[in-house]
Design a protein around this motif. Structure first.
Motif, PDB file in Angstrom:
ATOM      1  N   MET A   1       0.841  -1.184   0.000  1.00  0.00           N
ATOM      2  CA  MET A   1       0.000   0.000   0.000  1.00  0.00           C
ATOM      3  C   MET A   1       0.884   1.244   0.000  1.00  0.00           C
ATOM      4  O   MET A   1       1.931   1.269   0.616  1.00  0.00           O
ATOM      5  CB  MET A   1      -0.902  -0.042   1.244  1.00  0.00           C
ATOM      6  CG  MET A   1      -1.918   1.020   1.306  1.00  0.00           C
ATOM      7  SD  MET A   1      -3.287   0.567   0.237  1.00  0.00           S
ATOM      8  CE  MET A   1      -4.245   2.000   0.363  1.00  0.00           C
ATOM      9  N   LEU A   2       0.448   2.253  -0.671  1.00  0.00           N
ATOM     10  CA  LEU A   2       1.206   3.499  -0.743  1.00  0.00           C
ATOM     11  C   LEU A   2       1.007   4.320   0.525  1.00  0.00           C
ATOM     12  O   LEU A   2      -0.112   4.440   1.020  1.00  0.00           O
ATOM     13  CB  LEU A   2       0.747   4.315  -1.951  1.00  0.00           C
ATOM     14  CG  LEU A   2       1.028   3.715  -3.329  1.00  0.00           C
ATOM     15  CD1 LEU A   2       0.368   4.534  -4.391  1.00  0.00           C
ATOM     16  CD2 LEU A   2       2.502   3.595  -3.559  1.00  0.00           C
ATOM     17  N   ASP A   3       2.082   4.874   0.998  1.00  0.00           N
ATOM     18  CA  ASP A   3       1.940   5.759   2.155  1.00  0.00           C
ATOM     19  C   ASP A   3       1.904   7.205   1.671  1.00  0.00           C
ATOM     20  O   ASP A   3       2.121   7.496   0.492  1.00  0.00           O
ATOM     21  CB  ASP A   3       3.059   5.524   3.172  1.00  0.00           C
ATOM     22  CG  ASP A   3       4.449   5.767   2.594  1.00  0.00           C
ATOM     23  OD1 ASP A   3       4.570   5.857   1.365  1.00  0.00           O
ATOM     24  OD2 ASP A   3       5.396   5.869   3.386  1.00  0.00           O
ATOM     25  N   LEU A   4       1.640   8.110   2.568  1.00  0.00           N
ATOM     26  CA  LEU A   4       1.464   9.517   2.226  1.00  0.00           C
ATOM     27  C   LEU A   4       2.747  10.145   1.701  1.00  0.00           C
ATOM     28  O   LEU A   4       2.708  10.960   0.785  1.00  0.00           O
ATOM     29  CB  LEU A   4       0.940  10.287   3.456  1.00  0.00           C
ATOM     30  CG  LEU A   4       0.541  11.734   3.223  1.00  0.00           C
ATOM     31  CD1 LEU A   4      -0.549  11.819   2.166  1.00  0.00           C
ATOM     32  CD2 LEU A   4       0.083  12.377   4.504  1.00  0.00           C
ATOM     33  N   GLU A   5       3.900   9.763   2.246  1.00  0.00           N
ATOM     34  CA  GLU A   5       5.167  10.332   1.793  1.00  0.00           C
ATOM     35  C   GLU A   5       5.460   9.967   0.338  1.00  0.00           C
ATOM     36  O   GLU A   5       5.906  10.809  -0.440  1.00  0.00           O
ATOM     37  CB  GLU A   5       6.310   9.854   2.693  1.00  0.00           C
ATOM     38  CG  GLU A   5       6.262  10.430   4.092  1.00  0.00           C
ATOM     39  CD  GLU A   5       7.368   9.873   4.978  1.00  0.00           C
ATOM     40  OE1 GLU A   5       8.328   9.286   4.432  1.00  0.00           O
ATOM     41  OE2 GLU A   5       7.260  10.031   6.199  1.00  0.00           O
ATOM     42  N   THR A   6       5.195   8.734  -0.028  1.00  0.00           N
ATOM     43  CA  THR A   6       5.402   8.311  -1.416  1.00  0.00           C
ATOM     44  C   THR A   6       4.466   9.065  -2.347  1.00  0.00           C
ATOM     45  O   THR A   6       4.853   9.512  -3.425  1.00  0.00           O
ATOM     46  CB  THR A   6       5.156   6.801  -1.555  1.00  0.00           C
ATOM     47  OG1 THR A   6       5.956   6.107  -0.618  1.00  0.00           O
ATOM     48  CG2 THR A   6       5.462   6.324  -2.951  1.00  0.00           C
ATOM     49  N   LEU A   7       3.228   9.224  -1.921  1.00  0.00           N
ATOM     50  CA  LEU A   7       2.233   9.919  -2.730  1.00  0.00           C
ATOM     51  C   LEU A   7       2.602  11.387  -2.925  1.00  0.00           C
ATOM     52  O   LEU A   7       2.517  11.913  -4.036  1.00  0.00           O
ATOM     53  CB  LEU A   7       0.863   9.795  -2.054  1.00  0.00           C
ATOM     54  CG  LEU A   7      -0.364   9.894  -2.939  1.00  0.00           C
ATOM     55  CD1 LEU A   7      -0.331   8.845  -4.029  1.00  0.00           C
ATOM     56  CD2 LEU A   7      -1.603   9.726  -2.097  1.00  0.00           C
ATOM     57  N   LEU A   8       3.033  12.041  -1.846  1.00  0.00           N
ATOM     58  CA  LEU A   8       3.403  13.459  -1.950  1.00  0.00           C
ATOM     59  C   LEU A   8       4.748  13.655  -2.645  1.00  0.00           C
ATOM     60  O   LEU A   8       4.992  14.692  -3.253  1.00  0.00           O
ATOM     61  CB  LEU A   8       3.446  14.089  -0.553  1.00  0.00           C
ATOM     62  CG  LEU A   8       2.103  14.204   0.154  1.00  0.00           C
ATOM     63  CD1 LEU A   8       2.294  14.742   1.565  1.00  0.00           C
ATOM     64  CD2 LEU A   8       1.141  15.072  -0.617  1.00  0.00           C
ATOM     65  N   GLY A   9       5.624  12.651  -2.588  1.00  0.00           N
ATOM     66  CA  GLY A   9       6.933  12.759  -3.222  1.00  0.00           C
ATOM     67  C   GLY A   9       6.888  12.528  -4.722  1.00  0.00           C
ATOM     68  O   GLY A   9       7.820  12.889  -5.439  1.00  0.00           O
ATOM     69  N   THR A  10       5.834  11.928  -5.215  1.00  0.00           N
ATOM     70  CA  THR A  10       5.692  11.651  -6.642  1.00  0.00           C
ATOM     71  C   THR A  10       4.444  12.375  -7.149  1.00  0.00           C
ATOM     72  O   THR A  10       3.329  11.866  -7.025  1.00  0.00           O
ATOM     73  CB  THR A  10       5.531  10.129  -6.875  1.00  0.00           C
ATOM     74  OG1 THR A  10       6.446   9.435  -6.039  1.00  0.00           O
ATOM     75  CG2 THR A  10       5.780   9.776  -8.309  1.00  0.00           C
ATOM     76  N   PRO A  11       4.634  13.572  -7.740  1.00  0.00           N
ATOM     77  CA  PRO A  11       3.468  14.365  -8.151  1.00  0.00           C
ATOM     78  C   PRO A  11       2.550  13.656  -9.152  1.00  0.00           C
ATOM     79  O   PRO A  11       1.332  13.744  -9.024  1.00  0.00           O
ATOM     80  CB  PRO A  11       4.082  15.607  -8.779  1.00  0.00           C
ATOM     81  CG  PRO A  11       5.465  15.677  -8.270  1.00  0.00           C
ATOM     82  CD  PRO A  11       5.886  14.278  -7.982  1.00  0.00           C
TER      83      PRO A  11
END
Length: 82
Positions: A1-11
């Motif tokens: 599952m994707l975490d918030l840091e990965t989501l925010l780090g990859t626009p």
């Protein structure tokens, strides 16, 4: 599952996630706002006609008149847009 840091780090992944969620919400709202009231109205009308014992011949005639009126309204709306 994707975490918030990965989501925010990859626009691009964030944009893709927002688009997919928006499409799902929009589809749900389409059903709730546009289609569900029409289906409920049709169901209520059928129930009322059965309760009032409207003859089948009269039901069909009213349906044809209603469909014809809707078709004419749509045509007039198309011409008004031109």
């Amino acid at each position: 599952m994707l975490d918030l840091e990965t989501l925010l780090g990859t626009p691009w992944l964030l944009y893709l996630s927002v688009i997919l969620v928006s499409l799902c919400v929009g589809s749900f709202l389409n059903v709730v706002i546009l289609r569900l009231p029409k289906m409920m109205h049709q169901d209520w009308r059928c129930q009322c006609e059965e309760f009032l014992e409207v003859p089948e011949k009269q039901r069909k005639q009213e349906e044809r008149i209603t469909h014809r009126a809707i078709r004419l309204l749509r045509q007039s709306l198309r011409f008004s847009r031109l």
